[in-house]
Design a protein around this motif. Sequence first.
Motif, PDB file in Angstrom:
ATOM      1  N   ASP A 245      -1.883  -4.507  -3.077  1.00  0.00           N
ATOM      2  CA  ASP A 245      -2.184  -3.145  -2.324  1.00  0.00           C
ATOM      3  C   ASP A 245      -1.695  -1.952  -2.802  1.00  0.00           C
ATOM      4  O   ASP A 245      -1.989  -0.884  -2.300  1.00  0.00           O
ATOM      5  CB  ASP A 245      -1.761  -3.462  -1.083  1.00  0.00           C
TER       6      ASP A 245
ATOM      7  N   ILE B 117      -6.488  -0.474  -1.757  1.00  0.00           N
ATOM      8  CA  ILE B 117      -6.375  -0.855  -0.467  1.00  0.00           C
ATOM      9  C   ILE B 117      -8.442  -0.828  -0.405  1.00  0.00           C
ATOM     10  O   ILE B 117      -8.830  -0.037  -0.002  1.00  0.00           O
ATOM     11  CB  ILE B 117      -5.434  -0.252   0.328  1.00  0.00           C
TER      12      ILE B 117
ATOM     13  N   GLY C 278       1.001  -0.802  -0.315  1.00  0.00           N
ATOM     14  CA  GLY C 278       0.016   0.214   0.434  1.00  0.00           C
ATOM     15  C   GLY C 278       1.273   1.070  -0.268  1.00  0.00           C
ATOM     16  O   GLY C 278       0.445   2.259  -0.570  1.00  0.00           O
TER      17      GLY C 278
ATOM     18  N   GLY D 124      -8.904  -8.411   1.158  1.00  0.00           N
ATOM     19  CA  GLY D 124      -8.202  -7.569  -0.095  1.00  0.00           C
ATOM     20  C   GLY D 124      -6.845  -8.545  -0.467  1.00  0.00           C
ATOM     21  O   GLY D 124      -6.675  -8.615  -1.886  1.00  0.00           O
TER      22      GLY D 124
END
Length: 499
Positions: free
Chosen positions: A299, A303, A174, A311
């Motif tokens: 990610d 997210i 992320g 996820g």
Amino acid sequence: MSLPATTTPTTEVLIAGAGPTGLVLACDLARRGIACRVVERESRGFPGSRGSGLQPRSLEVFDDLGVIDAIRVAGGPIQRLQSWAGTTRVAEWDTFERAEPSPHVPYGEIWMLPQWRTVEILHARLEELGGSVEFGCELSGFEQDADGVTARLRGPDGTGSAVRAAFLVAADGGRSTVRKALGVGFPVTDLVTDPTLIADVLIGGVDRAHWHVWPTAPGGRVALRPLEGSDSFQLLAHFGGAGPDFTPDATPEALQQLLVERTGHAEVRVHEVGWSSVLRIKAGVADRFRIGRVLLAGDAAHIHSPTGGQGLNTSIQDAYNLGWKLGAALRGASDALLDSYEAERRPVAQHVLALTTQVFEQDRVDKDRGFSQRGGETFQLGLGYREGPLTRECREGLADDAMRAGDRAPDAPCGPIRLFDLFRGPHATLLAFGGTDAPASERYKLVRVGRPGEQGDVIDVDGHAHKAYAARGLFLVRPDGYVALATEDPADLASYEVY
């Protein structure tokens, strides 16, 4: 010291990140004979349990990649959830729908396995396929041009090197370094500003038959789930009102005190904390999944709230969608095929983000139990690409509930063999029903499906395949298990030249 440009090593695909996304992609590329390098800035594989719920569609991916047996042995079905008010048991129920395998869906429900173990299994499979991961190797920068990407790497000892790749895939999480370097927008919504601690803890005094939750605990909700293949539990502890800058203490002493205070169970003993992290629950999707020869996956591209177990599974599907397209692009397919990655996966990510946010809000409303019940929509079997650029549905007059081009291709037993057995591998498959003429081609494996008494490569003994697909027709199943083309006219097949 850096290598001079004239001796820069080359590879076809450079993958930044060796989590489930990067490893699924690397395994898929390796079985296609695509040269790739996987670099991971950490010194070892992911050590925690974080993404522990594997949805049925991901299990089908693992079946295709040859790791399903290891996944099944190492994991287990999800435990029933037990909610508490202090030391009083309140309710017990299944938080996910239970479903038996069926002819069309071989994996009926979610399978639980700590993420670190999933990573280990995928890493072992990559090595079986001749690949490897370069741990402690960080992607520090890159430049791209019309022909490829030149990336700068920094090894465990700080030594710099360079690599030239045809494509770079960012599977670096992320906080993706690659996405930030590209300048791709990543609008994010803070679903909760207060932190949630997630930790793998060795605990005494808690039974392992349930997933325990204290939804109204003082200070914030607490949950404990026994981890498969381990004596540990996954601990989730929300710190309501603590504020975004608060960092919880994750020492054994602090967590034992937290559990005793919030649950009232004075007999609980925290012996060890194997891994911990702080979640700040956010949701967002990148504005682009591809910029030239650089692609975002997992990610790095989206997210989600962890509720609903979506996820990790969405990230696995990204890699599965991208692998065969990269392989084809590197062997001369149109660039439009690679463009379809963003066109197909970004709408899916947006859909899943909306779903996880909805489930998250339902959990917040269901204060008595702490978790709302998740339905079959979380299994990811219904996700598809009906509106995607690769999809051609040429039949007319279909029933509303009929399988269409763009949908996941169903499984079905045909005597001793299943359709998924025929799909397994890096190839596309053409299913021909009802004696429809179908030419052989290097583009796909041709499988004629006959009824009992008919000629065919396989015989649909119990009629399950005909029920799932149609009494007659041609169905071109992509390497990632979705129906690309559905028609009754072989001429449509001849004109379908996307890959």
